[in-house]
Motif scaffolding. Structure first.
Motif, PDB file in Angstrom:
ATOM      1  N   ALA A   1      48.470  -6.648 -59.566  1.00  0.00           N
ATOM      2  CA  ALA A   1      49.597  -5.881 -60.121  1.00  0.00           C
ATOM      3  C   ALA A   1      50.908  -6.567 -59.761  1.00  0.00           C
ATOM      4  N   HIS A   2      51.005  -7.002 -58.507  1.00  0.00           N
ATOM      5  CA  HIS A   2      52.221  -7.673 -58.051  1.00  0.00           C
ATOM      6  C   HIS A   2      52.459  -8.969 -58.833  1.00  0.00           C
ATOM      7  N   ARG A   3      51.386  -9.746 -58.977  1.00  0.00           N
ATOM      8  CA  ARG A   3      51.498 -11.028 -59.699  1.00  0.00           C
ATOM      9  C   ARG A   3      51.929 -10.820 -61.147  1.00  0.00           C
ATOM     10  N   LEU A   4      51.428  -9.746 -61.771  1.00  0.00           N
ATOM     11  CA  LEU A   4      51.682  -9.544 -63.195  1.00  0.00           C
ATOM     12  C   LEU A   4      52.864  -8.615 -63.461  1.00  0.00           C
ATOM     13  N   GLY A   5      53.496  -8.123 -62.405  1.00  0.00           N
ATOM     14  CA  GLY A   5      54.645  -7.222 -62.567  1.00  0.00           C
ATOM     15  C   GLY A   5      54.242  -5.877 -63.152  1.00  0.00           C
ATOM     16  N   LEU A   6      53.046  -5.413 -62.785  1.00  0.00           N
ATOM     17  CA  LEU A   6      52.569  -4.108 -63.267  1.00  0.00           C
ATOM     18  C   LEU A   6      52.518  -3.130 -62.089  1.00  0.00           C
ATOM     19  N   ARG A   7      52.406  -1.863 -62.389  1.00  0.00           N
ATOM     20  CA  ARG A   7      52.240  -0.871 -61.326  1.00  0.00           C
ATOM     21  C   ARG A   7      50.779  -0.870 -60.860  1.00  0.00           C
ATOM     22  N   PHE A   8      50.564  -0.330 -59.678  1.00  0.00           N
ATOM     23  CA  PHE A   8      49.219  -0.293 -59.094  1.00  0.00           C
ATOM     24  C   PHE A   8      48.831   1.168 -58.847  1.00  0.00           C
ATOM     25  N   LEU A   9      47.610   1.528 -59.221  1.00  0.00           N
ATOM     26  CA  LEU A   9      47.150   2.898 -58.967  1.00  0.00           C
ATOM     27  C   LEU A   9      45.823   2.875 -58.215  1.00  0.00           C
ATOM     28  N   ASP A  10      45.811   3.524 -57.039  1.00  0.00           N
ATOM     29  CA  ASP A  10      44.617   3.627 -56.209  1.00  0.00           C
ATOM     30  C   ASP A  10      44.057   5.043 -56.410  1.00  0.00           C
ATOM     31  N   THR A  11      43.076   5.182 -57.321  1.00  0.00           N
ATOM     32  CA  THR A  11      42.594   6.535 -57.647  1.00  0.00           C
ATOM     33  C   THR A  11      41.704   7.102 -56.534  1.00  0.00           C
ATOM     34  N   GLY A  12      41.092   6.212 -55.747  1.00  0.00           N
ATOM     35  CA  GLY A  12      40.285   6.689 -54.617  1.00  0.00           C
ATOM     36  C   GLY A  12      41.156   7.479 -53.647  1.00  0.00           C
ATOM     37  N   ALA A  13      42.425   7.047 -53.511  1.00  0.00           N
ATOM     38  CA  ALA A  13      43.350   7.737 -52.595  1.00  0.00           C
ATOM     39  C   ALA A  13      43.564   9.181 -53.050  1.00  0.00           C
ATOM     40  N   MET A  14      43.506   9.411 -54.365  1.00  0.00           N
ATOM     41  CA  MET A  14      43.709  10.773 -54.877  1.00  0.00           C
ATOM     42  C   MET A  14      42.512  11.661 -54.499  1.00  0.00           C
ATOM     43  N   TYR A  15      41.284  11.114 -54.639  1.00  0.00           N
ATOM     44  CA  TYR A  15      40.097  11.878 -54.239  1.00  0.00           C
ATOM     45  C   TYR A  15      40.110  12.106 -52.724  1.00  0.00           C
ATOM     46  N   ARG A  16      40.594  11.118 -52.002  1.00  0.00           N
ATOM     47  CA  ARG A  16      40.675  11.251 -50.545  1.00  0.00           C
ATOM     48  C   ARG A  16      41.674  12.350 -50.162  1.00  0.00           C
ATOM     49  N   ALA A  17      42.775  12.455 -50.909  1.00  0.00           N
ATOM     50  CA  ALA A  17      43.783  13.484 -50.607  1.00  0.00           C
ATOM     51  C   ALA A  17      43.188  14.876 -50.788  1.00  0.00           C
ATOM     52  N   VAL A  18      42.433  15.072 -51.879  1.00  0.00           N
ATOM     53  CA  VAL A  18      41.788  16.375 -52.101  1.00  0.00           C
ATOM     54  C   VAL A  18      40.797  16.638 -50.958  1.00  0.00           C
ATOM     55  N   ALA A  19      40.041  15.596 -50.599  1.00  0.00           N
ATOM     56  CA  ALA A  19      39.041  15.741 -49.518  1.00  0.00           C
ATOM     57  C   ALA A  19      39.725  16.131 -48.208  1.00  0.00           C
ATOM     58  N   LEU A  20      40.876  15.530 -47.949  1.00  0.00           N
ATOM     59  CA  LEU A  20      41.593  15.854 -46.710  1.00  0.00           C
ATOM     60  C   LEU A  20      42.024  17.323 -46.717  1.00  0.00           C
ATOM     61  N   ALA A  21      42.503  17.793 -47.860  1.00  0.00           N
ATOM     62  CA  ALA A  21      42.909  19.202 -47.962  1.00  0.00           C
ATOM     63  C   ALA A  21      41.705  20.111 -47.718  1.00  0.00           C
ATOM     64  N   VAL A  22      40.553  19.713 -48.231  1.00  0.00           N
ATOM     65  CA  VAL A  22      39.323  20.507 -48.041  1.00  0.00           C
ATOM     66  C   VAL A  22      38.924  20.517 -46.558  1.00  0.00           C
ATOM     67  N   LEU A  23      38.979  19.338 -45.936  1.00  0.00           N
ATOM     68  CA  LEU A  23      38.615  19.249 -44.512  1.00  0.00           C
ATOM     69  C   LEU A  23      39.562  20.084 -43.655  1.00  0.00           C
ATOM     70  N   ARG A  24      40.850  19.986 -43.972  1.00  0.00           N
ATOM     71  CA  ARG A  24      41.842  20.719 -43.172  1.00  0.00           C
ATOM     72  C   ARG A  24      41.651  22.230 -43.263  1.00  0.00           C
ATOM     73  N   SER A  25      41.144  22.669 -44.418  1.00  0.00           N
ATOM     74  CA  SER A  25      41.002  24.119 -44.596  1.00  0.00           C
ATOM     75  C   SER A  25      39.631  24.616 -44.108  1.00  0.00           C
ATOM     76  N   HIS A  26      38.837  23.684 -43.558  1.00  0.00           N
ATOM     77  CA  HIS A  26      37.495  24.016 -43.055  1.00  0.00           C
ATOM     78  C   HIS A  26      36.608  24.651 -44.124  1.00  0.00           C
ATOM     79  N   THR A  27      36.813  24.217 -45.364  1.00  0.00           N
ATOM     80  CA  THR A  27      35.995  24.721 -46.475  1.00  0.00           C
ATOM     81  C   THR A  27      34.722  23.895 -46.572  1.00  0.00           C
ATOM     82  N   ASN A  28      33.636  24.528 -46.989  1.00  0.00           N
ATOM     83  CA  ASN A  28      32.382  23.806 -47.229  1.00  0.00           C
ATOM     84  C   ASN A  28      32.589  22.851 -48.412  1.00  0.00           C
TER      85      ASN A  28
END
Ligand code: DC
Length: 214
Positions: free
Chosen positions: A21-48
């Motif tokens: 992305a840097h080389r081509l002057g494009l934006r970069f999107l890490d979609t795994g980070a989005m799933y990880r964010a939801v997972a973190l919210a689930v872990l923090r709330s002690h939900t199954n």
């Protein structure tokens, strides 16, 4: 222009996508980070993590934003926290939830609407951006990926055990490949690159040349 890079954990797709992305002057999107964010919210709330309805509700209440290479979950910077191994495992579990996927896929497509992007994940070429101009699927042997993950952990001062990390990656692969919805697989028109014997720079060079042929 949209470029998708899918592949399993440790295949190098994150680092490669960011550099490309840097080389081509494009934006970069890490979609795994989005799933990880939801997972973190689930872990923090002690939900199954397997309770589909409870997980969907938590996901619906999550605001996920990227800002200056940081990931904000409900306005809080969680960039480091989402890299914890337990968050990776939980991300792989909540990623099979249809409501979670529907919401994140929609957000990813919206991000793609505002211009050039190199996006990485498991379903970017198959489901999220089926009409992307260039699609790649990076693979590497389980041993090569275990070696990379151990080196990463070592750099962070958190040495891990070969067997434990290898088994974590293997189980995550299996879950990501076997889920009913948007399983990890190469798009039929993706270029498959085995990175086991390649350096990050070599992979970036290879992709860069194939995107912009001389
Ligand atoms: O790429 P990663 O290790 O950060 O991804 C974490 C988990 O999120 C992965 O095991 C499966 C899930 N994921 C997914 O299902 N679809 C994506 N596009 C990205 C990640």
């Amino acid at each position: 222009m949209i470029i998708t890079i899918d592949g399993p954990a440790g295949s190098g797709k994150s680092t490669v996508a960011r550099l490309l992305a840097h080389r081509l002057g494009l934006r970069f999107l890490d979609t795994g980070a989005m799933y990880r964010a939801v997972a973190l919210a689930v872990l923090r709330s002690h939900t199954n993590q397997h309770d589909a309805q409870a997980v969907s509700q938590i996901a619906a209440g999550c605001s996920i934003r990227f800002h200056d290479n940081r990931l904000l979950l409900n306005q809080q910077d969680v960039t480091s926290e989402i890299r914890m191994p337990e968050v990776a495992t939980a991300a792989s579990i909540v990623a099979s939830n249809p409501a979670v996927r529907a919401s994140l896929v929609q957000q990813q497509q919206q991000i793609g609407e505002s211009g050039g992007l190199v996006t990485e994940g498991r379903d970017q070429g198959t489901v999220v951006f089926p009409h992307a101009r260039h699609k790649y699927f990076l693979t590497a042997s389980l041993d090569a990926r275990t070696r990379r993950r151990l080196a990463e952990l070592d750099q962070k001062g958190q040495p891990g055990s070969w067997e434990e990390i290898r088994e974590q990656i293997r189980q995550r692969d299996e879950r990501d490949e076997k889920r009913a919805l948007a399983p990890m697989k190469p798009a039929s028109d993706a270029v498959i690159v085995d990175t086991s014997e390649l350096t990050v720079e070599q992979v970036v060079e290879l992709l860069c040349r194939s995107v912009t042929p001389e």
